[in-house]
Enzyme design. Structure first.
Site, PDB file in Angstrom:
ATOM      1  N   GLU A  16       0.850  -1.186   0.000  1.00 39.73           N
ATOM      2  CA  GLU A  16       0.000   0.000   0.000  1.00 39.73           C
ATOM      3  C   GLU A  16       0.889   1.240   0.000  1.00 39.73           C
ATOM      4  O   GLU A  16       1.820   1.335   0.803  1.00 39.73           O
ATOM      5  CB  GLU A  16      -0.923  -0.004   1.222  1.00 39.73           C
ATOM      6  CG  GLU A  16      -1.979   1.086   1.175  1.00 39.73           C
ATOM      7  CD  GLU A  16      -2.916   1.033   2.371  1.00 39.73           C
ATOM      8  OE1 GLU A  16      -4.055   1.497   2.240  1.00 39.73           O
ATOM      9  OE2 GLU A  16      -2.498   0.554   3.448  1.00 39.73           O
ATOM     10  N   TYR A  31     -11.695  -3.088   3.389  1.00 45.03           N
ATOM     11  CA  TYR A  31     -10.721  -2.602   4.363  1.00 45.03           C
ATOM     12  C   TYR A  31     -11.464  -2.317   5.664  1.00 45.03           C
ATOM     13  O   TYR A  31     -12.258  -1.399   5.743  1.00 45.03           O
ATOM     14  CB  TYR A  31     -10.082  -1.325   3.820  1.00 45.03           C
ATOM     15  CG  TYR A  31      -8.866  -0.800   4.564  1.00 45.03           C
ATOM     16  CD1 TYR A  31      -8.844  -0.664   5.937  1.00 45.03           C
ATOM     17  CD2 TYR A  31      -7.735  -0.411   3.861  1.00 45.03           C
ATOM     18  CE1 TYR A  31      -7.735  -0.168   6.596  1.00 45.03           C
ATOM     19  CE2 TYR A  31      -6.610   0.097   4.503  1.00 45.03           C
ATOM     20  CZ  TYR A  31      -6.626   0.211   5.870  1.00 45.03           C
ATOM     21  OH  TYR A  31      -5.526   0.703   6.518  1.00 45.03           O
ATOM     22  N   ASP A  47      -5.412   9.866   9.283  1.00 46.37           N
ATOM     23  CA  ASP A  47      -4.066   9.462   9.669  1.00 46.37           C
ATOM     24  C   ASP A  47      -3.645  10.084  10.985  1.00 46.37           C
ATOM     25  O   ASP A  47      -3.936  11.248  11.277  1.00 46.37           O
ATOM     26  CB  ASP A  47      -3.073   9.860   8.570  1.00 46.37           C
ATOM     27  CG  ASP A  47      -3.146   8.920   7.379  1.00 46.37           C
ATOM     28  OD1 ASP A  47      -2.879   7.723   7.551  1.00 46.37           O
ATOM     29  OD2 ASP A  47      -3.492   9.388   6.279  1.00 46.37           O
TER      30      ASP A  47
END
Length: 301
Positions: free
Chosen positions: A79, A204, A90
Site C-alpha cells: 500500500e 478494508y 491518519d
C-alpha cells in the site's frame, strides 16, 4: 533503480508470481491481480500481509527501493500513500511523513511515475491510498487511466463514502482498477452492506474508531467486526489501523484475510531515513511470521 534485492521481478521465495501476468481487461476487476493474489493465498491457507509506505518519504527513489525490500521480506500486497495536507484518517506518524513528502514537492503525478518505475521489479499488487481531493484535482478518468498504466492495482480513498463513490468506481474500473472502501466498528449493518457492495478486491476494516497509529493493544471486537462484514460479502476482509506488532498481526490473521500495517512501518522510515531498508526487512519478516502463525491458528477460509 538501484539497491534492489535480486529476488524481485520473479516473485519472492514462498510467494506466487503475479506481477508479470497481463492486466485484467477493462471493467474486469474480478480477475485482477488483487483477486488472484487472495485466491492463491486462500488456496494455501494463508493470509495477506500488506505494509504501507508514504510515497516520497524521504524521497520517491527511496520509496521505490523500500517497496522492493518489503516485497522481498514477505509482503503479499503493498500500500502506497499519496501525501496530502489534510489527512483526516491518519495519526501523527503518517501525518509527519506526508508533510515531509509534500515539502519535497511530491504530488500524485509523481507517485504514479514512481509506481511505473518500480512496477517491473515487483510481483505484488500495488494499492494506492489517496484522499479524494488529489484524485479529483487530477481528474477521475485521467487518474484511472494513468494509475492503471503505471501498474496500480487498486485504490483506497478513506474520505470517500460508498454513497458518493460511483464516479470514481466507474472511472477506475473502466481501467481494471479495484476500488476498496472502508468499514468501521461504528458502521451500521446497512453501511457495511453498502461498503461491501461498492468494494472490489477486498474490504478494508478499520479496527478502531480513530486515526491510524501504533496502539499498545488491539480493539476488543475485531473478530465481531470481521464477522459482520462477512455477512455482506465474499470478498476478502483485511484489517488495518492500530496493528503494529507481530503479535497483533497474528491475532488479526486468526480472523481476517489480510493484515495492513502502516504507522509502525512509516515510523521505521522516520527513524532510519534513507538507510531504513535493513530495518524494514527485519520488521516485515517478523510480521510475516506473525501473520503465518495467526493463519495456522485460525479457522480455514
Amino acid at each position: 533503480m538501484s539497491g534492489a534485492p535480486e529476488v524481485v521481478g520473479d516473485g519472492v521465495a514462498g510467494h506466487g508470481r503475479e506481477g508479470t501476468t497481463p492486466r485484467a481487461g477493462a471493467g474486469a476487476p474480478a480477475g485482477s491481480r488483487i483477486a488472484r493474489t487472495f485466491a492463491r493465498l486462500r488456496a494455501g491457507g494463508r493470509r495477506a500481509l500488506m505494509p504501507f509506505l508514504m510515497a516520497g518519504d524521504p524521497s520517491l527513489a527511496d520509496t521505490a527501493r523500500f517497496l522492493v525490500h518489503l516485497a522481498a521480506a514477505g509482503a503479499d500486497l503493498l500500500e502506497i500513500g499519496v501525501p496530502f495536507s489534510d489527512p483526516i484518517a491518519d495519526g501523527p506518524t503518517n501525518q509527519r511523513a506526508a508533510q515531509r513528502a509534500l515539502a519535497a514537492g511530491v504530488r500524485l503525478r509523481d507517485v504514479l511515475a514512481m509506481v511505473a518505475d518500480v512496477r517491473p521489479h515487483l510481483a505484488q499488487p500495488l494499492v494506492i491510498l489517496s484522499y479524494y481531493n488529489p484524485v479529483l484535482r487530477y481528474g477521475l478518468e485521467a487518474f484511472g487511466r494513468d494509475a492503471a498504466a503505471a501498474g496500480v492495482d487498486g485504490v483506497v480513498v478513506p474520505d470517500l463514502p460508498p454513497d458518493d463513490g460511483a464516479p470514481l468506481r466507474e472511472a477506475a474500473r473502466a481501467h481494471g482498477l479495484d476500488v476498496i472502501f472502508l468499514a468501521a466498528p461504528t458502521s451500521t449493518d446497512a453501511r457495511l452492506a453498502a461498503v461491501a457492495a461498492a468494494s472490489s478486491g477486498f474490504v478494508y476494516c478499520v479496527s478502531l474508531a480513530g486515526v491510524t497509529g501504533v496502539r499498545a493493544r488491539l480493539a476488543d471486537d475485531i473478530d465481531g467486526l470481521v464477522a459482520r462484514v462477512r455477512r455482506h460479502t465474499a470478498l476478502p476482509v483485511c484489517v488495518g489501523f492500530g496493528v503494529s506488532t507481530p503479535e497483533q498481526a497474528a491475532a488479526v490473521a486468526r480472523v481476517a484475510d489480510g493484515v495492513i500495517v502502516g504507522s509502525a512501518v512509516v515510523a521505521i522510515v522516520e527513524r532510519e531515513g534513507a538507510q531504513a531498508a535493513p530495518a524494514l526487512e527485519q520488521f516485515v519478516r517478523a510480521l510475516r511470521a506473525g501473520v503465518d502463525a495467526g493463519a495456522a491458528a485460525g479457522a480455514p477460509r
